[in-house]
Scaffold this motif. Sequence first.
Motif, PDB file in Angstrom:
ATOM      1  N   GLU A  28      31.953  38.689  33.652  1.00  0.00           N
ATOM      2  CA  GLU A  28      32.059  40.018  34.292  1.00  0.00           C
ATOM      3  C   GLU A  28      33.332  40.232  34.617  1.00  0.00           C
ATOM      4  O   GLU A  28      33.902  41.136  35.188  1.00  0.00           O
ATOM      5  CB  GLU A  28      30.927  40.511  35.271  1.00  0.00           C
ATOM      6  N   ILE A  29      34.142  38.886  34.945  1.00  0.00           N
ATOM      7  CA  ILE A  29      35.570  39.013  35.346  1.00  0.00           C
ATOM      8  C   ILE A  29      36.539  39.294  34.531  1.00  0.00           C
ATOM      9  O   ILE A  29      37.382  40.079  35.015  1.00  0.00           O
ATOM     10  CB  ILE A  29      35.789  37.633  35.951  1.00  0.00           C
ATOM     11  N   HIS A  30      35.854  39.421  33.196  1.00  0.00           N
ATOM     12  CA  HIS A  30      36.763  39.714  32.143  1.00  0.00           C
ATOM     13  C   HIS A  30      37.079  41.457  32.426  1.00  0.00           C
ATOM     14  O   HIS A  30      38.085  41.760  32.078  1.00  0.00           O
ATOM     15  CB  HIS A  30      36.227  39.641  30.601  1.00  0.00           C
ATOM     16  N   SER A  31      36.057  41.870  32.641  1.00  0.00           N
ATOM     17  CA  SER A  31      36.138  43.605  32.675  1.00  0.00           C
ATOM     18  C   SER A  31      37.225  43.828  33.856  1.00  0.00           C
ATOM     19  O   SER A  31      37.689  44.975  33.785  1.00  0.00           O
ATOM     20  CB  SER A  31      34.783  44.173  32.854  1.00  0.00           C
ATOM     21  N   GLY A  32      37.087  42.887  34.925  1.00  0.00           N
ATOM     22  CA  GLY A  32      37.902  43.219  36.064  1.00  0.00           C
ATOM     23  C   GLY A  32      39.289  43.095  35.997  1.00  0.00           C
ATOM     24  O   GLY A  32      40.210  43.923  36.008  1.00  0.00           O
ATOM     25  N   ILE A  33      39.707  41.970  35.153  1.00  0.00           N
ATOM     26  CA  ILE A  33      40.862  41.794  34.943  1.00  0.00           C
ATOM     27  C   ILE A  33      41.541  42.567  33.833  1.00  0.00           C
ATOM     28  O   ILE A  33      42.675  43.112  34.075  1.00  0.00           O
ATOM     29  CB  ILE A  33      41.130  40.347  34.278  1.00  0.00           C
ATOM     30  N   ALA A  34      40.698  43.039  32.588  1.00  0.00           N
ATOM     31  CA  ALA A  34      41.188  44.007  31.869  1.00  0.00           C
ATOM     32  C   ALA A  34      41.430  45.370  32.283  1.00  0.00           C
ATOM     33  O   ALA A  34      42.425  45.994  32.151  1.00  0.00           O
ATOM     34  CB  ALA A  34      40.089  44.131  30.812  1.00  0.00           C
ATOM     35  N   GLU A  35      40.524  45.823  33.494  1.00  0.00           N
ATOM     36  CA  GLU A  35      41.030  47.100  33.798  1.00  0.00           C
ATOM     37  C   GLU A  35      42.247  46.934  34.833  1.00  0.00           C
ATOM     38  O   GLU A  35      43.097  48.027  34.627  1.00  0.00           O
ATOM     39  CB  GLU A  35      39.783  47.327  35.282  1.00  0.00           C
ATOM     40  N   LEU A  36      42.691  45.655  35.472  1.00  0.00           N
ATOM     41  CA  LEU A  36      43.859  45.563  36.179  1.00  0.00           C
ATOM     42  C   LEU A  36      45.095  45.860  35.023  1.00  0.00           C
ATOM     43  O   LEU A  36      46.047  46.312  35.218  1.00  0.00           O
ATOM     44  CB  LEU A  36      43.983  44.388  36.836  1.00  0.00           C
ATOM     45  N   LEU A  37      44.892  45.155  33.894  1.00  0.00           N
ATOM     46  CA  LEU A  37      45.709  45.244  32.652  1.00  0.00           C
ATOM     47  C   LEU A  37      46.074  46.688  32.207  1.00  0.00           C
ATOM     48  O   LEU A  37      47.078  47.284  32.071  1.00  0.00           O
ATOM     49  CB  LEU A  37      45.362  44.464  31.529  1.00  0.00           C
ATOM     50  N   VAL A  38      44.881  47.588  32.096  1.00  0.00           N
ATOM     51  CA  VAL A  38      44.988  48.967  31.816  1.00  0.00           C
ATOM     52  C   VAL A  38      45.565  49.624  32.915  1.00  0.00           C
ATOM     53  O   VAL A  38      46.353  50.574  32.279  1.00  0.00           O
ATOM     54  CB  VAL A  38      43.533  49.432  31.571  1.00  0.00           C
ATOM     55  N   ASN A  39      45.763  49.301  33.851  1.00  0.00           N
ATOM     56  CA  ASN A  39      46.340  50.105  35.016  1.00  0.00           C
ATOM     57  C   ASN A  39      47.916  49.576  35.218  1.00  0.00           C
ATOM     58  O   ASN A  39      48.245  50.083  36.210  1.00  0.00           O
ATOM     59  CB  ASN A  39      45.494  50.157  36.332  1.00  0.00           C
ATOM     60  N   GLY A  40      48.355  48.789  34.412  1.00  0.00           N
ATOM     61  CA  GLY A  40      49.522  48.215  34.587  1.00  0.00           C
ATOM     62  C   GLY A  40      49.732  47.229  35.743  1.00  0.00           C
ATOM     63  O   GLY A  40      51.098  47.174  36.207  1.00  0.00           O
ATOM     64  N   LYS A  41      48.809  46.694  36.331  1.00  0.00           N
ATOM     65  CA  LYS A  41      49.054  45.756  37.607  1.00  0.00           C
ATOM     66  C   LYS A  41      49.271  44.576  37.063  1.00  0.00           C
ATOM     67  O   LYS A  41      48.284  43.623  37.105  1.00  0.00           O
ATOM     68  CB  LYS A  41      47.649  45.968  38.404  1.00  0.00           C
ATOM     69  N   LEU A  48      37.895  37.571  44.628  1.00  0.00           N
ATOM     70  CA  LEU A  48      36.950  38.840  44.727  1.00  0.00           C
ATOM     71  C   LEU A  48      38.089  39.593  45.514  1.00  0.00           C
ATOM     72  O   LEU A  48      37.662  40.869  45.607  1.00  0.00           O
ATOM     73  CB  LEU A  48      36.073  38.244  46.075  1.00  0.00           C
ATOM     74  N   GLN A  49      39.219  39.472  46.109  1.00  0.00           N
ATOM     75  CA  GLN A  49      39.950  40.080  46.816  1.00  0.00           C
ATOM     76  C   GLN A  49      40.771  41.147  45.572  1.00  0.00           C
ATOM     77  O   GLN A  49      41.149  41.930  45.539  1.00  0.00           O
ATOM     78  CB  GLN A  49      41.131  39.567  47.549  1.00  0.00           C
ATOM     79  N   LEU A  50      41.113  40.479  44.460  1.00  0.00           N
ATOM     80  CA  LEU A  50      41.551  41.241  43.334  1.00  0.00           C
ATOM     81  C   LEU A  50      40.622  41.853  42.307  1.00  0.00           C
ATOM     82  O   LEU A  50      41.180  42.842  41.674  1.00  0.00           O
ATOM     83  CB  LEU A  50      42.408  40.173  42.598  1.00  0.00           C
ATOM     84  N   VAL A  51      39.578  41.134  42.060  1.00  0.00           N
ATOM     85  CA  VAL A  51      38.570  41.802  41.091  1.00  0.00           C
ATOM     86  C   VAL A  51      37.281  42.132  41.484  1.00  0.00           C
ATOM     87  O   VAL A  51      36.611  41.318  42.482  1.00  0.00           O
ATOM     88  CB  VAL A  51      38.202  40.843  40.060  1.00  0.00           C
ATOM     89  N   ASP A  52      36.782  43.512  41.467  1.00  0.00           N
ATOM     90  CA  ASP A  52      35.588  44.077  41.917  1.00  0.00           C
ATOM     91  C   ASP A  52      34.276  43.319  41.231  1.00  0.00           C
ATOM     92  O   ASP A  52      34.246  43.432  39.964  1.00  0.00           O
ATOM     93  CB  ASP A  52      35.351  45.596  42.177  1.00  0.00           C
ATOM     94  N   LEU A  67      32.292  44.190  26.811  1.00  0.00           N
ATOM     95  CA  LEU A  67      34.012  44.385  26.780  1.00  0.00           C
ATOM     96  C   LEU A  67      34.481  45.058  25.450  1.00  0.00           C
ATOM     97  O   LEU A  67      33.840  44.630  24.433  1.00  0.00           O
ATOM     98  CB  LEU A  67      34.737  43.109  26.952  1.00  0.00           C
ATOM     99  N   SER A  68      35.123  46.244  25.504  1.00  0.00           N
ATOM    100  CA  SER A  68      35.332  46.983  24.454  1.00  0.00           C
ATOM    101  C   SER A  68      36.383  45.932  23.569  1.00  0.00           C
ATOM    102  O   SER A  68      37.386  45.105  24.103  1.00  0.00           O
ATOM    103  CB  SER A  68      35.947  48.280  24.776  1.00  0.00           C
ATOM    104  N   ARG A  69      36.597  46.464  22.359  1.00  0.00           N
ATOM    105  CA  ARG A  69      37.418  45.574  21.357  1.00  0.00           C
ATOM    106  C   ARG A  69      38.782  45.629  21.610  1.00  0.00           C
ATOM    107  O   ARG A  69      39.544  44.852  22.070  1.00  0.00           O
ATOM    108  CB  ARG A  69      37.160  46.259  20.043  1.00  0.00           C
ATOM    109  N   GLY A  70      39.223  46.898  22.306  1.00  0.00           N
ATOM    110  CA  GLY A  70      40.513  47.233  22.815  1.00  0.00           C
ATOM    111  C   GLY A  70      41.038  46.332  23.909  1.00  0.00           C
ATOM    112  O   GLY A  70      41.975  45.683  23.965  1.00  0.00           O
TER     113      GLY A  70
END
Length: 366
Positions: A170-183, A59-63, A248-251
């Motif tokens: 829903e955690i998938h989306s949080g992790i994907a956002e971290l990846l998109v932002n280069g974290k 929860l500290q890493l993913v909203d 979650l989007s295909r990309g």
Amino acid sequence: RHEKSMLFHSTPVKPESLEDLWENLSLKPANTPQVNISDSLSRRVINEVWQEQTIARLLQLVDLPLLESLLEHQEIRPQLPQPRKGTGCVITSNYLDREILKAFSDSQTDEWLSAAIDCLEYLPDHMVVDISRNLPDQPDKADTWKLLLFENIGRYYGQKKEPLLSHASEIHSGIAELLVNGKMEQSLEAVQLYLKLLDSQVREEFRRLLYFMAVAAHNSELKLQKESDNRMVVKRTFCKAIINNKTLSRGKTDLLILFLVDHQKDVLKIPGTLHKMVSNKLVALQKGQDPSKITGYTFCQKLDEREYRSNTEKTTKDELLSLLKAIDEDSKLSDKERKRLLGQFHSSNPSIFMQYFGDRVTNMCV
């Protein structure tokens, strides 16, 4: 106007908040000094601490909007194919086929073959029999058999109804956002924590499949399809067996799958931060201390009951005064509408009304 007037008639709703859900998972020791905590904690308590601290760090890493999907997770225990022996120690041919493949795998130094055969434990008997009966009798036929293995494993997982990573999607989306932002470091730790929450049998099946996917994807000697890169073939073949999240989007799904494949050696490791959090909490439990004061994290400022009630009353009062001021000073309201709203406010909160208008209250016709 309608929205403002509705404020006076709305029924208070008490949602199940993040704090409420978190409290249900709390492992705080009892406040009473008479309770003695054994130096040797039970396996159940240790497992609960691991789960609690894993969720806390995640929860500290993913909203996440709510903890429900994490707390309501029911372990999925797939039935692994077991050697079937009848009465009188009669060994079935299916069992022999599996044993033949296992012996063949043990005799090989080929990482590709070993990884593939490890996955066959989850395939149904008829597919295993077909693969076993086509064992290569000559070294030059090994690649053909590998392609047969890949085809059968891919077909089985392509038909699998429930993806391996279906828990708390829903955690998938949080992790994907971290990846998109280069974290990347945070992404890796979040994936490690998420996978730590898997049931042990699902985690083992995922480990075997991901290992095979990584070996097949990065092997340049065997071309899985003539016109495609191995990495892309592996992604297309096993994507839905790993993640099939319609939100979650295909990309982003592709990005997450490729991240898992490329970091196969690391994603199932336990983060050092989690090790420390669990260790601190277990020590605190053994000593009978409040572990939440030691683990180094908190979701909000801690208040005792008296402070909480005082803050709640003050905040509510301030918001009501702000609302009343908005009604009183809104130049867009007609006199009739303002009078109606003030009347509603006065009937539900007379003390706040009197405090705001003071001496003017005698001139208010409510």
